[in-house]
Write a protein that holds these residues in place. Structure first.
Motif, PDB file in Angstrom:
ATOM      1  N   LEU A 100      33.987  37.718  30.467  1.00 27.64           N
ATOM      2  CA  LEU A 100      35.418  38.025  30.497  1.00 27.64           C
ATOM      3  C   LEU A 100      35.953  37.749  31.896  1.00 27.64           C
ATOM      4  O   LEU A 100      35.363  38.187  32.887  1.00 27.64           O
ATOM      5  N   LEU A 101      37.056  37.011  31.969  1.00 30.97           N
ATOM      6  CA  LEU A 101      37.737  36.762  33.235  1.00 30.97           C
ATOM      7  C   LEU A 101      39.034  37.566  33.246  1.00 30.97           C
ATOM      8  O   LEU A 101      39.775  37.564  32.254  1.00 30.97           O
ATOM      9  N   ILE A 102      39.303  38.240  34.363  1.00 30.94           N
ATOM     10  CA  ILE A 102      40.496  39.083  34.463  1.00 30.94           C
ATOM     11  C   ILE A 102      41.337  38.653  35.657  1.00 30.94           C
ATOM     12  O   ILE A 102      40.883  38.711  36.811  1.00 30.94           O
ATOM     13  N   GLY A 103      42.558  38.217  35.371  1.00 31.05           N
ATOM     14  CA  GLY A 103      43.504  37.865  36.417  1.00 31.05           C
ATOM     15  C   GLY A 103      44.397  39.047  36.760  1.00 31.05           C
ATOM     16  O   GLY A 103      44.115  40.188  36.390  1.00 31.05           O
ATOM     17  N   GLU A 104      45.489  38.747  37.455  1.00 35.35           N
ATOM     18  CA  GLU A 104      46.359  39.822  37.932  1.00 35.35           C
ATOM     19  C   GLU A 104      47.525  40.094  36.983  1.00 35.35           C
ATOM     20  O   GLU A 104      47.658  41.183  36.440  1.00 35.35           O
ATOM     21  N   ALA A 105      48.374  39.089  36.781  1.00 32.04           N
ATOM     22  CA  ALA A 105      49.557  39.259  35.938  1.00 32.04           C
ATOM     23  C   ALA A 105      50.060  37.883  35.511  1.00 32.04           C
ATOM     24  O   ALA A 105      49.778  36.880  36.170  1.00 32.04           O
ATOM     25  N   PRO A 106      50.789  37.803  34.416  1.00 28.53           N
ATOM     26  CA  PRO A 106      51.339  36.513  33.991  1.00 28.53           C
ATOM     27  C   PRO A 106      52.342  35.962  35.000  1.00 28.53           C
ATOM     28  O   PRO A 106      53.032  36.728  35.688  1.00 28.53           O
ATOM     29  N   ILE A 179      31.801  40.311  33.851  1.00 27.84           N
ATOM     30  CA  ILE A 179      33.244  40.198  34.099  1.00 27.84           C
ATOM     31  C   ILE A 179      33.443  39.544  35.453  1.00 27.84           C
ATOM     32  O   ILE A 179      32.771  39.907  36.431  1.00 27.84           O
ATOM     33  N   LEU A 180      34.363  38.600  35.509  1.00 28.95           N
ATOM     34  CA  LEU A 180      34.737  37.978  36.780  1.00 28.95           C
ATOM     35  C   LEU A 180      36.190  38.317  37.072  1.00 28.95           C
ATOM     36  O   LEU A 180      37.088  37.937  36.322  1.00 28.95           O
ATOM     37  N   CYS A 181      36.415  39.047  38.159  1.00 27.44           N
ATOM     38  CA  CYS A 181      37.773  39.381  38.579  1.00 27.44           C
ATOM     39  C   CYS A 181      38.328  38.262  39.446  1.00 27.44           C
ATOM     40  O   CYS A 181      37.693  37.856  40.430  1.00 27.44           O
ATOM     41  N   LEU A 182      39.498  37.784  39.093  1.00 27.13           N
ATOM     42  CA  LEU A 182      40.137  36.695  39.820  1.00 27.13           C
ATOM     43  C   LEU A 182      41.210  37.268  40.744  1.00 27.13           C
ATOM     44  O   LEU A 182      42.322  37.569  40.323  1.00 27.13           O
ATOM     45  N   GLY A 183      40.854  37.441  41.997  1.00 30.49           N
ATOM     46  CA  GLY A 183      41.821  37.937  42.964  1.00 30.49           C
ATOM     47  C   GLY A 183      41.618  39.389  43.348  1.00 30.49           C
ATOM     48  O   GLY A 183      40.983  40.172  42.632  1.00 30.49           O
ATOM     49  N   LEU A 184      42.189  39.746  44.490  1.00 36.83           N
ATOM     50  CA  LEU A 184      42.025  41.078  45.057  1.00 36.83           C
ATOM     51  C   LEU A 184      42.650  42.160  44.183  1.00 36.83           C
ATOM     52  O   LEU A 184      42.059  43.226  43.981  1.00 36.83           O
TER      53      LEU A 184
END
Length: 248
Positions: A100-106, A179-184
Motif C-alpha cells: 500500500l502506498l499512501i500520499g498526502e492529499a489529492p 506500506i510506503l509513505c510518500l512524503g513527510l
C-alpha cells in the motif's frame, strides 16, 4: 423585536425543511403568541441528533469491502474540504494488495478525476513503480486526505484527524504486508510522529503489525530532482522488504 422573531422563525422553518419532521418535537408551551408556538414546535430532539451523528460517524466501520466503504464515506462533509471538492478521491488499485502506498492529499488533477496520483507526480510515480517491477494494478494507492485542500496547501492537523479513521479502515480491509509513505505529511500522520524525512528514511517502522517505510513525495522530486537518487535507494529497499514478506 418582531423583526428578530420573524428572522428566527424563518430560520427554524428552513432547518425543519432540511432535517425533516423527525428531527423536531413539539413542546406544549402555553403561549398565545404564534411566533413562540412555531419556535416551540421546532426545538430539536436531542436524542435524535445524537443518534444521527453517531450513525454517520461510525456506520462506515461496518463496511465489509472497499466498495462498501467508499459508498459510505464519499459524501462526507465532516470538514470544510467537502464544500470545495470536485470529486472525493477514495483510492485505487488492487483491493487485496500486499503493498500500500499512501500520499498526502489529492491535487487539482486528482480532484477532477477522483483518482489518486494522475498528474505529473502520478506519471513519475508510475515510472518509479515500474523501476522496481510494480504496476499500479499490483498495489493500492490512497491518501491521508480524501479531498483536495485549497490551492494544494498542506493538510491541516484537524483535517487529518477527521479523515484518518477512513484510511485506517482502508488499511484494515486491504490488509497489506508493507506500506510506503510518500512524503513527510503522510509519514508523520500515519505513524503519529513529528520527525524529519531525513530521520525516517531508510528505517522500517511498525503500524498495526505491518511494516512501514518512508520516502519522498513524487511532487517533491519534481521540484528537487537531486532527491531522485535518495528515492531510488528507498524504493529498492522497499521492494526488498516486500519480497521478503510476501514470498515473491
Amino acid at each position: 423585536m418582531s423583526e428578530l422573531k420573524k428572522l428566527i422563525t424563518e430560520a427554524l422553518k428552513d432547518q425543519k425543511e432540511m432535517f425533516g419532521d423527525d428531527f423536531f418535537e413539539r413542546l406544549d408551551i402555553a403561549a398565545p403568541n404564534s411566533d413562540k408556538q412555531i419556535i416551540a414546535e421546532a426545538v430539536p430532539k436531542k436524542s435524535a441528533g445524537v443518534v444521527e451523528t453517531n450513525l454517520f460517524m461510525e456506520d462506515f466501520q461496518k463496511a465489509a469491502s472497499l466498495e462498501e466503504l467508499d459508498a459510505k464515506i464519499n459524501s462526507c462533509m465532516k470538514c470544510e474540504l467537502g464544500k470545495s471538492r470536485n470529486k472525493f478521491v477514495f483510492g485505487a488499485g488492487n483491493p487485496n494488495a500486499d503493498a500500500l502506498l499512501i500520499g498526502e492529499a489529492p491535487g487539482a488533477d486528482e480532484d477532477k478525476q477522483g483518482v489518486p496520483f494522475v498528474g505529473r507526480a502520478g506519471k513519475l510515480l508510475n515510472d518509479i513503480l515500474k523501476a522496481i517491477h510494480f504496476e499500479r494494478e499490483d498495489i493500492y494507492i490512497a491518501n491521508i486526505l480524501k479531498c483536495r485542500p485549497p490551492a494544494n496547501r498542506n493538510p491541516l492537523p484537524a483535517e487529518m484527524e477527521m479523515c484518518k479513521p477512513y484510511l485506517h479502515k482502508q488499511i484494515e480491509l486491504i490488509n497489506p504486508k508493507v506500506i510506503l509513505c510518500l512524503g513527510l505529511v503522510s509519514a508523520n500522520s500515519l505513524l503519529g510522529k513529528k520527525e524529519s524525512l531525513t530521520r525516517m528514511r531508510g528505517q522500517v517502522f511498525d503500524f498495526d503489525n505491518r511494516k512501514v517505510m518512508v520516502t519522498y513525495h513524487p511532487a517533491a522530486l519534481l521540484r528537487n530532482p537531486n532527491w531522485k537518487k535518495g528515492c531510488w535507494e528507498d524504493v529498492q529497499k522497499f521492494r526488498a522488504l516486500y519480497d521478503s514478506l510476501s514470498g515473491k
